[in-house]
Scaffold this active site. Structure first.
Site, mmCIF file in Angstrom:
data_model
loop_
_atom_site.group_PDB
_atom_site.id
_atom_site.type_symbol
_atom_site.label_atom_id
_atom_site.label_comp_id
_atom_site.label_asym_id
_atom_site.label_seq_id
_atom_site.Cartn_x
_atom_site.Cartn_y
_atom_site.Cartn_z
ATOM 1 N N LYS A 55 2.318 0.822 8.147
ATOM 2 C CA LYS A 55 2.764 1.568 6.964
ATOM 3 C C LYS A 55 4.140 1.074 6.515
ATOM 4 O O LYS A 55 4.385 0.910 5.326
ATOM 5 C CB LYS A 55 2.787 3.078 7.272
ATOM 6 C CG LYS A 55 1.380 3.666 7.438
ATOM 7 C CD LYS A 55 1.376 5.099 7.975
ATOM 8 C CE LYS A 55 -0.052 5.586 8.206
ATOM 9 N NZ LYS A 55 -0.140 6.947 8.767
ATOM 10 N N GLN A 99 3.455 11.142 12.092
ATOM 11 C CA GLN A 99 2.196 10.538 12.528
ATOM 12 C C GLN A 99 1.473 11.453 13.520
ATOM 13 O O GLN A 99 2.074 11.990 14.441
ATOM 14 C CB GLN A 99 2.482 9.158 13.157
ATOM 15 C CG GLN A 99 1.248 8.350 13.508
ATOM 16 C CD GLN A 99 0.440 7.899 12.290
ATOM 17 O OE1 GLN A 99 0.971 7.780 11.182
ATOM 18 N NE2 GLN A 99 -0.836 7.654 12.491
ATOM 19 N N ASP A 122 1.084 12.971 2.962
ATOM 20 C CA ASP A 122 -0.201 13.017 3.684
ATOM 21 C C ASP A 122 -1.146 14.069 3.090
ATOM 22 O O ASP A 122 -2.346 14.040 3.337
ATOM 23 C CB ASP A 122 0.029 13.412 5.153
ATOM 24 C CG ASP A 122 0.128 12.222 6.088
ATOM 25 O OD1 ASP A 122 -0.503 11.196 5.795
ATOM 26 O OD2 ASP A 122 0.825 12.345 7.116
HETATM 27 N N1 GUN Z 1 -3.138 9.762 12.159
HETATM 28 C C1 GUN Z 1 -4.276 9.159 11.784
HETATM 29 N N2 GUN Z 1 -4.337 9.068 10.444
HETATM 30 C C2 GUN Z 1 -3.209 9.639 9.963
HETATM 31 C C3 GUN Z 1 -2.699 9.852 8.646
HETATM 32 O O1 GUN Z 1 -3.297 9.501 7.619
HETATM 33 N N3 GUN Z 1 -1.480 10.453 8.584
HETATM 34 C C4 GUN Z 1 -0.806 10.862 9.689
HETATM 35 N N4 GUN Z 1 0.370 11.468 9.515
HETATM 36 N N5 GUN Z 1 -1.258 10.693 10.918
HETATM 37 C C5 GUN Z 1 -2.456 10.070 11.044
#
Ligand code: GUN
Length: 295
Positions: A55, A99, A122
């Site tokens: 990311k 995350q 998110d």
């Molecule tokens: N863990 C797996 N996918 C995601 C996501 O899209 N966002 C976050 N914050 N954690 C994740």
């Protein structure tokens, strides 16, 4: 007859979206604006480390400001909440994500509730989930949004179709179901949600025109569970031990790809399907967050 096993190429679609984002970031830079995304990673989960780094790299490549706050696995609930509050108050970071999953000792729901809804790129905060359920979306979760963008790119309209979603997680299954059932463009589907207590799951999945699989179980969906010419979207990303690989494992989806592709009309590969879409839509949500902060 419909051609079988055509690839829904998330790399191609996400590259297109990222080009649009790069252009938009340049445009805003001329106005002295710089969208920023803060990523919080707690603990040592190896997959989470990879995702967070991906990311950040995507931010760098598109000109978005980013930071990663790495916190130890034994961080307290209060320490994590405090970090979230600090970023909430930092005007340089328009988007904030923590995350998932957090270490077991932490209350993830409380952490998500602490995120300012206007920075919740998110789309996991109850405020944003509620808005989505009411068909007044602000931030839509990135993976569900990425799935819609793939369908749009390949002109596969879910309107009036039977969509079966396997999995009811807050990250994917629940929001993608809400999204596709809405009265909206590229939605209007008849949605069925399957989960661990579903009986005769194969009977239900065989009714799907579009099958979305997000349960985190390697190659769970086999060819006999899929209707001929169905569209299959595989959200899974599972590590399977493989001594022949240098890193000791290989990545497989929730769908047994080689057999299901013989039956499906369209199918996402793993990797290179939904994964890159999630990252691209996160960047897009970050641009939306920056825009929101001005108004
Ligand atoms: N863990 C797996 N996918 C995601 C996501 O899209 N966002 C976050 N914050 N954690 C994740």
């Amino acid at each position: 007859m419909t051609e079988r096993g055509q690839k829904l190429d998330g790399k191609v679609v996400s590259a297109k979206i990222r080009e649009e984002i790069t252009r938009e970031v340049h445009k805003r830079a001329k106005e002295g604006r710089k969208p920023g995304l803060a990523l919080v990673l707690v603990g040592d989960d190896p997959a989470s480390k990879v995702y967070v780094n991906m990311k950040q790299k995507a931010c760098e490549e598109t000109g978005i400001l980013s930071r990663i706050d790495r916190m130890p696995a034994d961080s307290t609930q209060e320490q994590v909440l405090q970090r979230v509050r600090e970023i909430n108050a930092d005007p340089d970071y328009h988007g904030l994500l923590v995350q998932s999953p957090l270490p077991d000792a932490l209350d993830e729901d409380e952490v998500v509730r602490a995120i300012k809804p206007e920075k919740d790129v998110d789309g996991f905060h109850p405020y944003n989930v509620g808005l989505l359920a009411l068909n007044q979306p602000l931030f839509i979760p990135c993976t569900p949004l990425g799935i819609i963008e793939i369908l749009k790119h390949y002109e596969l309209d879910p309107s009036g179709k039977n969509v079966v979603v396997i999995g009811r997680s807050h990250l994917v299954g629940m929001p993608v179901s809400l999204l596709l059932a809405r009265k909206a463009e590229w939605a209007n589907a008849t949605v069925t949600i399957c989960h661990s207590r579903t009986q005769n799951i194969g009977e239900i999945t065989r009714s799907a025109d579009i099958l979305i699989v997000a349960i985190g179980s390697a190659e769970f969906v086999t060819a006999e569970m899929v209707k001929e010419d169905a569209v299959v979207i595989d959200v899974g990303m599972n590590r399977v031990d493989d001594a022949s690989k240098k890193r000791g494992y290989r990545l497989v989806g929730d769908v047994a790809y080689s057999e299901v592709r013989e039956k499906a009309s369209w199918i996402t590969p793993v990797p290179g399907g939904v994964g890159p879409m999630t990252v691209a839509l996160l960047l897009k949500n970050t641009l939306l967050a920056e825009e929101l902060m001005r108004t």
